[in-house]
Write a protein that holds these residues in place. Structure first.
Motif, PDB file in Angstrom:
ATOM      1  N   UNK A 234       0.829  -1.206   0.000  1.00 33.53           N
ATOM      2  CA  UNK A 234       0.000   0.000   0.000  1.00 33.53           C
ATOM      3  C   UNK A 234       0.861   1.253   0.000  1.00 33.53           C
ATOM      4  N   UNK A 235       1.941   1.223   0.752  1.00 28.65           N
ATOM      5  CA  UNK A 235       2.858   2.357   0.781  1.00 28.65           C
ATOM      6  C   UNK A 235       3.464   2.582  -0.602  1.00 28.65           C
ATOM      7  N   UNK A 236       3.883   1.504  -1.239  1.00 32.34           N
ATOM      8  CA  UNK A 236       4.500   1.614  -2.576  1.00 32.34           C
ATOM      9  C   UNK A 236       3.521   2.185  -3.596  1.00 32.34           C
ATOM     10  N   UNK A 237       2.238   1.874  -3.445  1.00 31.53           N
ATOM     11  CA  UNK A 237       1.222   2.440  -4.351  1.00 31.53           C
ATOM     12  C   UNK A 237       1.151   3.957  -4.207  1.00 31.53           C
ATOM     13  N   UNK A 238       1.271   4.444  -2.972  1.00 37.19           N
ATOM     14  CA  UNK A 238       1.276   5.891  -2.761  1.00 37.19           C
ATOM     15  C   UNK A 238       2.534   6.515  -3.354  1.00 37.19           C
ATOM     16  N   UNK A 239       3.670   5.850  -3.174  1.00 41.54           N
ATOM     17  CA  UNK A 239       4.927   6.340  -3.742  1.00 41.54           C
ATOM     18  C   UNK A 239       4.793   6.475  -5.263  1.00 41.54           C
TER      19      UNK A 239
ATOM     20  N   UNK B 147      10.903  -7.314   3.706  1.00 40.41           N
ATOM     21  CA  UNK B 147      10.091  -6.121   3.438  1.00 40.41           C
ATOM     22  C   UNK B 147      10.933  -4.975   2.898  1.00 40.41           C
ATOM     23  N   UNK B 148      12.170  -4.890   3.346  1.00 41.23           N
ATOM     24  CA  UNK B 148      13.060  -3.835   2.846  1.00 41.23           C
ATOM     25  C   UNK B 148      13.271  -3.967   1.344  1.00 41.23           C
ATOM     26  N   UNK B 149      13.490  -5.187   0.864  1.00 44.33           N
ATOM     27  CA  UNK B 149      13.704  -5.365  -0.578  1.00 44.33           C
ATOM     28  C   UNK B 149      12.401  -5.486  -1.352  1.00 44.33           C
ATOM     29  N   UNK B 150      11.330  -5.879  -0.685  1.00 47.32           N
ATOM     30  CA  UNK B 150      10.013  -5.797  -1.307  1.00 47.32           C
ATOM     31  C   UNK B 150       9.725  -4.341  -1.661  1.00 47.32           C
TER      32      UNK B 150
ATOM     33  N   UNK C  53       9.346   0.202  -5.607  1.00 43.70           N
ATOM     34  CA  UNK C  53       9.479   1.636  -5.906  1.00 43.70           C
ATOM     35  C   UNK C  53      10.429   1.920  -7.063  1.00 43.70           C
ATOM     36  N   UNK C  54      11.134   0.917  -7.544  1.00 40.82           N
ATOM     37  CA  UNK C  54      12.079   1.165  -8.638  1.00 40.82           C
ATOM     38  C   UNK C  54      11.424   1.772  -9.882  1.00 40.82           C
TER      39      UNK C  54
END
Length: 324
Positions: A97-102, A138-141, A146-147
């Motif tokens: 969900x965080x990555x979607x916002x990013x 989770x760090x590499x997820x 975000x790449x």
């Protein structure tokens, strides 16, 4: 254990002070995870002070995150720059969900993956030991999710965004003993009777170094994102809140850097040049990782760790490796 690294550690803590950040961040956008306290908080303060347009504090506790924003605004005199987003690395869904916002951000100049835990108490998050889930999986997820946004920022704004993984010098102090205890390193790490929890934090940081190197090896020399990993040194931090023995407290008092001084290393990595791509930084400079990382056995272990992590990431988010 690499005993030369022990001497380097003492020298660095006693005689090296990372340079105070002065580089302008005007017009730029930054994300710092684990930013409501400790190194992430002080790094965020620096980025706001340096003129960034937007600094996103990714925090598990939103109330503490809002308090951090108010503190940063008061100390820098800049309101409306820092903001809080929710991120809980113990939950893969929270990371997604965080990555979607990013992905909605029009520009990102750097993401500093600082959030982590240190514990000797065995418990499971998402089917893996908690330290490994938070500090590695989770760090590499998040990194791979975000790449695409980082690469778009590069193309749209003609910049080289940075993705920084906060590791530690303690990666020098382990050779991942669990690699010898079973066919699967991650399964062994998730098995209480096979786990050496006293070494779990160093192991997680060794895995961060391995995975950063493995990830970068799968990019080209002209890759649009600078990916590096770094060591902030031994600092005052809530990361060590479980460790209260006399010897540790004495070491803390004699050697630990202030949180602000340690945070300078995070900022240096977030502003670093392309020369740091795939590299390990310490005291704001590129340094060699541990002897084990550079050994033949280390190389084999790196490939095992990356292979297993890749399979886990694909299971969590099918197709994620194509983001590289």
């Amino acid at each position: 254990m690499d005993y030369m690294s022990i001497l380097t550690f003492f020298y660095s803590q006693l005689f090296v002070t990372p340079k105070y950040p002065e580089q302008s961040c005007k017009g730029q956008v930054y994300i710092v995870t684990g930013a409501n306290t400790g190194l992430g908080f002080e790094a965020s303060r620096h980025l706001v002070r340096l003129g960034a347009d937007r600094v996103i504090l990714a925090c598990r506790n939103l109330e503490k995150g809002e308090a951090a924003v108010k503190d940063i605004e008061k100390s820098t005199g800049r309101a409306g720059v820092a903001e809080v987003w929710s991120l809980d690395l113990s939950s893969f869904e929270s990371v997604k969900e965080f990555a979607k916002k990013v992905d909605t951000l029009p520009r990102i100049d750097a993401i500093v993956e600082n959030a982590g835990i240190s514990t000797e108490k065995f418990k499971l998050f998402e089917g893996n030991e908690s330290t490994i889930t938070v500090n590695v999986i989770s760090t590499f997820l998040l990194a791979l999710l975000v790449l695409p946004a980082l690469k778009r920022s590069s193309q749209k704004h003609n910049i080289q965004p940075r993705l920084t993984i906060v590791a530690s010098e303690v990666h020098h102090w382990t050779d991942l003993p669990e690699r010898k205890k079973g066919d699967s390193i991650f399964d062994t790490l998730a098995t209480p009777e096979l786990s050496e929890m006293g070494q779990r934090y160093p192991v997680s940081k060794l895995m961060d170094v391995f995975c950063t190197r493995a990830l970068v090896e799968r990019t080209t020399s002209s890759y649009p994102v600078i990916i590096n990993t770094m060591n902030p040194g031994f600092c005052y931090s809530e990361l060590s809140r479980e460790f209260n023995g006399f010897a540790f407290r004495l070491l803390y008092k004699l050697l630990a850097r202030t949180t602000e001084v340690g945070s300078r290393t995070l900022v240096a990595a977030a502003l670093a040049s392309h020369d740091t791509h795939g590299q390990y930084m310490s005291d704001c400079m590129v340094e060699e990782p541990s002897k084990f990382v550079r050994s033949g056995e280390g190389r084999k272990t790196q490939e095992r760790v990356w292979s297993e992590l890749s399979a886990k990431l694909e299971a969590i988010q099918p197709g994620i490796l194509k983001n590289i």
